[in-house]
Design a protein around this motif. Structure first.
Motif: not given
Length: 211
Positions: A126-127, A132-135, A185-192
């Motif tokens: 969730r963070l 990432i969008p906030l920054l 984790f990086v491959a699952f969440w970052y691309p979203m």
């Protein structure tokens, strides 16, 4: 006044004070500075960063995000100027997901299947989708502002590339805070998070970057 002198005066009046490339790089650095200011004043690095710096999985996140950000900047600059070849920058951008997929394959090989889901979901998803969008907001605003001075042939596509660039810059900062270091984790969440900003950039580009 002679005709040639008159033409020279007109040319001096209409010539931009700075080349577009200079303005673009200045806007990019300003966006990075804004994201960094927000990160270090409101978020900060993870508490165990000294220990994390001695681990390969933590450092690998920057092996993904930094080249992606640099490649996206080059790609975006090319898209802003019609007729510029984007071939090289396309491959630089694609290199990061290729490296990440290789790391994911290695992780799946080394971990028992029962551990896959836990590593992928982590506890900061969730963070990740929030920070990432906030920054990304500051860099995206700076990039869109300077792109209005360019001549993108495809406003939506250029806006999406601006969103990706902003997200890659933001992810580089966020990676220093996140303590989920697994490539899964990086491959699952970052691309979203990247997709959210690319979609936002596409919509804004369609509205703001038309000639």
């Amino acid at each position: 006044m002679k005709t040639e002198e008159f033409i020279d005066l007109l040319a001096q009046d209409t010539a931009p004070a700075f080349a577009f490339r200079t303005l673009f790089l200045a806007a990019t650095l300003t966006g990075v500075a804004i994201a960094g200011l927000v990160f270090f004043t409101a978020i900060g690095v993870r508490p165990d960063v000294e220990r994390a710096l001695r681990t390969g999985r933590f450092l690998f996140k920057f092996v993904i995000t930094v080249p992606l950000a640099l490649g996206a900047v080059g790609l975006l600059l090319s898209l802003a100027r019609p007729g510029t070849d984007i071939g090289l920058w396309r491959w630089v951008v694609f290199a990061s997901p290729a490296l990440l997929l290789g790391a994911v394959a290695s992780e799946l090989w080394l971990l028992p299947p029962a551990a896959w889901r836990g590593q992928m979901i982590g506890h900061n998803g969730r963070l990740c989708l929030t920070l990432i969008p906030l920054l990304s907001l500051g860099p995206l605003a700076c990039l869109l502002a300077v792109l209005r001075r360019g001549a993108p042939a495809h406003p939506g596509r250029t806006g999406a590339a601006a969103g990706l660039t902003a997200a890659a810059i933001a992810a580089t900062f966020y990676a220093a805070n996140c303590d989920d270091d697994s490539p899964l984790f990086v491959a699952f969440w970052y691309p979203m998070a990247f997709a959210v900003m690319a979609a936002a950039g596409y919509g804004l580009g369609q509205r703001l970057l038309r000639w």
